[in-house]
Design an enzyme around this catalytic site. Structure first.
Site, short mmCIF file in Angstrom:
data_model
loop_
_atom_site.label_atom_id
_atom_site.label_comp_id
_atom_site.label_asym_id
_atom_site.label_seq_id
_atom_site.Cartn_x
_atom_site.Cartn_y
_atom_site.Cartn_z
N ASP A 14 15.42 19.74 -1.24
CA ASP A 14 14.55 20.90 -1.28
C ASP A 14 13.63 20.85 -0.06
O ASP A 14 13.60 19.87 0.69
CB ASP A 14 13.73 20.85 -2.58
CG ASP A 14 12.70 21.95 -2.66
OD1 ASP A 14 13.06 23.12 -2.43
OD2 ASP A 14 11.53 21.65 -2.95
N ALA A 16 9.72 22.76 0.47
CA ALA A 16 8.29 22.59 0.17
C ALA A 16 8.07 21.62 -0.99
O ALA A 16 8.64 21.78 -2.07
CB ALA A 16 7.66 23.94 -0.17
N ALA A 47 0.32 30.12 -10.57
CA ALA A 47 1.09 30.21 -9.33
C ALA A 47 2.17 29.14 -9.25
O ALA A 47 3.23 29.35 -8.67
CB ALA A 47 0.16 30.10 -8.13
N MET A 51 7.49 27.53 -9.76
CA MET A 51 7.76 27.17 -8.37
C MET A 51 9.20 26.70 -8.22
O MET A 51 9.74 26.00 -9.07
CB MET A 51 6.80 26.05 -7.92
CG MET A 51 6.83 25.79 -6.43
SD MET A 51 6.14 27.17 -5.49
CE MET A 51 4.41 27.01 -5.88
N LYS A 55 11.34 33.64 -4.10
CA LYS A 55 9.96 34.12 -4.16
C LYS A 55 9.82 35.49 -4.82
O LYS A 55 8.84 35.76 -5.50
CB LYS A 55 9.36 34.11 -2.75
CG LYS A 55 9.11 32.70 -2.24
CD LYS A 55 8.09 31.98 -3.12
CE LYS A 55 7.99 30.50 -2.81
NZ LYS A 55 8.91 29.69 -3.64
N HIS A 58 9.88 34.68 -8.35
CA HIS A 58 8.64 33.98 -8.68
C HIS A 58 7.53 34.99 -8.96
O HIS A 58 6.80 34.89 -9.96
CB HIS A 58 8.27 33.06 -7.51
CG HIS A 58 7.23 32.05 -7.84
ND1 HIS A 58 6.94 30.99 -7.00
CD2 HIS A 58 6.38 31.91 -8.88
CE1 HIS A 58 5.97 30.28 -7.53
NE2 HIS A 58 5.61 30.81 -8.67
N ARG A 162 17.79 29.77 -7.32
CA ARG A 162 17.75 28.89 -8.48
C ARG A 162 17.32 29.66 -9.73
O ARG A 162 16.55 30.61 -9.60
CB ARG A 162 16.75 27.75 -8.23
CG ARG A 162 17.05 26.92 -7.00
CD ARG A 162 15.82 26.08 -6.68
NE ARG A 162 16.04 25.32 -5.45
CZ ARG A 162 15.07 25.02 -4.59
NH1 ARG A 162 13.82 25.43 -4.82
NH2 ARG A 162 15.33 24.32 -3.52
N ASP A 188 11.51 18.69 -6.18
CA ASP A 188 10.25 18.35 -6.86
C ASP A 188 9.90 19.25 -8.03
O ASP A 188 8.83 19.10 -8.62
CB ASP A 188 9.09 18.41 -5.83
CG ASP A 188 8.88 19.82 -5.30
OD1 ASP A 188 7.83 20.41 -5.59
OD2 ASP A 188 9.75 20.33 -4.58
#
Length: 271
Positions: A14, A16, A47, A51, A55, A58, A162, A188
Site C-alpha cells: 500500500d 499512505a 475521516a 481509510m 477516495k 471514502h 478495494r 495498514d
C-alpha cells in the site's frame, strides 16, 4: 492440483501509512477540510474509519453515515445525494494533490527493505485508494527518495478499488507472477487485508506507521513508552481481527513476516 510450496515471489505494498506518509495524515486533513468547507465538520475518527478505499467511495461512506448525514441535512437543507458525493470529490481532488507534496515522505526503512526484497527475488507491486493523478505525484516524489515499485496500480486502472481484488490481479499480470499463493499484500488498513484475502494472497498488516494509530513519526515518538505500547497493541489487535496472516509494526520489519509465511507455505498452508 499440487499445492504451491515455493518462496514468496511478489510483495504488493500500500502507499499512505505503509510506504509513505507516516500515520496516513494527508487524506485525513483534506477530507476534514472539504467537509468543513460545507459547514459539516467531521472528526478524525470519521475521516479514518473507511481509510484505504477509493477516495470517491471514502467520501460516500462518510457522507451517508448517520451522524454526518444528519449534519449535512441541517447545514445544506437536504439529505445527501450522489450529486453531493461528486461535488465533494471534485473539491477533494485539487486539495489532495496540493497536500500530497507536504505529506509524501517515504517512511524510514522502506527503500532499504525493498532493495533487500529484490535481492531475494521478490518483485514489488503496489495498490492504493488514490486516483491515478494523485498516485503519479506520489510516485515521482517517492522515486526522488529512493523508493520505486516495479508496478503501481490504481482503481482507475481496473474499474474499481478495494475491497475488490482487481488491483492485486492487475499487479500479478503486470509482474508476471503466479500462483496467487506466492504473493503477499502488505497494508495498514482493514480494507487492505480484505483486498488481499479476496484475491487469495497472503496478507501482512502494518500497525505503527499507518491509519490504526494515525500519528506522524514525530508525534508517535513524543508519546510515553506506555502510551506507545498501548496504541501499538490496539492496532495489532485490529489488524489481527481483520484476519491478517501476520502483523508487523512497519515495512522495515516485513522480512521476518515473509519468512514466517514461506514456512507456512512449505508446511502446506494456503492463504
Amino acid at each position: 492440483m499440487r499445492s504451491y510450496s515455493g518462496p514468496v515471489k511478489a510483495a504488493i505494498l500500500d502507499w499512505a501509512g505503509t510506504t509513505v506518509d507516516h500515520g496516513s495524515i494527508a487524506p485525513v486533513r483534506v477530507l476534514q477540510q472539504v467537509f468543513a468547507g460545507r459547514g459539516v465538520p467531521i472528526s478524525e475518527e470519521e475521516a479514518r474509519r473507511d481509510m484505504g478505499v477509493l477516495k470517491r467511495d471514502h467520501i460516500r461512506k462518510i457522507l451517508f453515515g448517520p451522524n454526518v448525514s444528519a449534519q449535512w441535512h441541517d447545514a445544506v437543507g437536504h439529505e445527501p445525494t450522489e450529486a453531493d458525493v461528486e461535488s465533494l470529490f471534485a473539491n477533494f481532488v485539487p486539495l489532495q494533490l496540493e497536500c500530497l507534496v507536504k505529506y509524501s515522505a517515504v517512511i524510514d526503512g522502506v527503500a532499504a527493505t525493498v532493495a533487500r526484497l529484490r535481492k531475494r527475488g521478490i518483485k514489488v507491486g503496489s495498490t492504493t485508494g488514490y486516483t491515478r493523478s494523485m498516485l503519479d505525484v506520489i510516485l515521482r516524489l517517492a522515486a526522488e527518495q529512493g523508493y520505486q515499485p516495479d508496478c503501481a496500480i490504481t482503481p482507475d486502472d481496473v474499474g474499481g478499488g478495494r475491497p475488490h481484488p482487481w488491483m492485486i490481479f492487475a499487479n500479478a499480470i503486470r509482474l508476471q507472477v503466479e500462483p496467487l499463493e506466492a504473493i503477499v499484500k502488505i497494508g495498514d488498513t482493514a480494507v487492505d487485508i480484505e483486498e488481499g484475502l479476496r484475491a487469495g494472497v497472503w496478507t501482512i498488516g502494518v500497525a505503527r506507521t499507518g491509519n490504526m494509530i494515525g500519528l506522524s513519526a514525530e508525534d508517535f515518538a513524543a508519546l510515553s513508552p506506555a502510551e506507545q505500547a498501548m496504541r501499538l497493541e490496539n492496532a495489532r489487535i485490529q489488524l489481527s481481527a481483520a484476519s491478517a496472516h501476520e502483523v508487523i509494526d512497519a515495512v522495515a520489519d516485513c522480512e521476518v513476516a515473509l519468512d514466517a509465511i514461506e514456512a507456512r507455505i512449505r508446511h502446506g498452508e494456503r492463504p
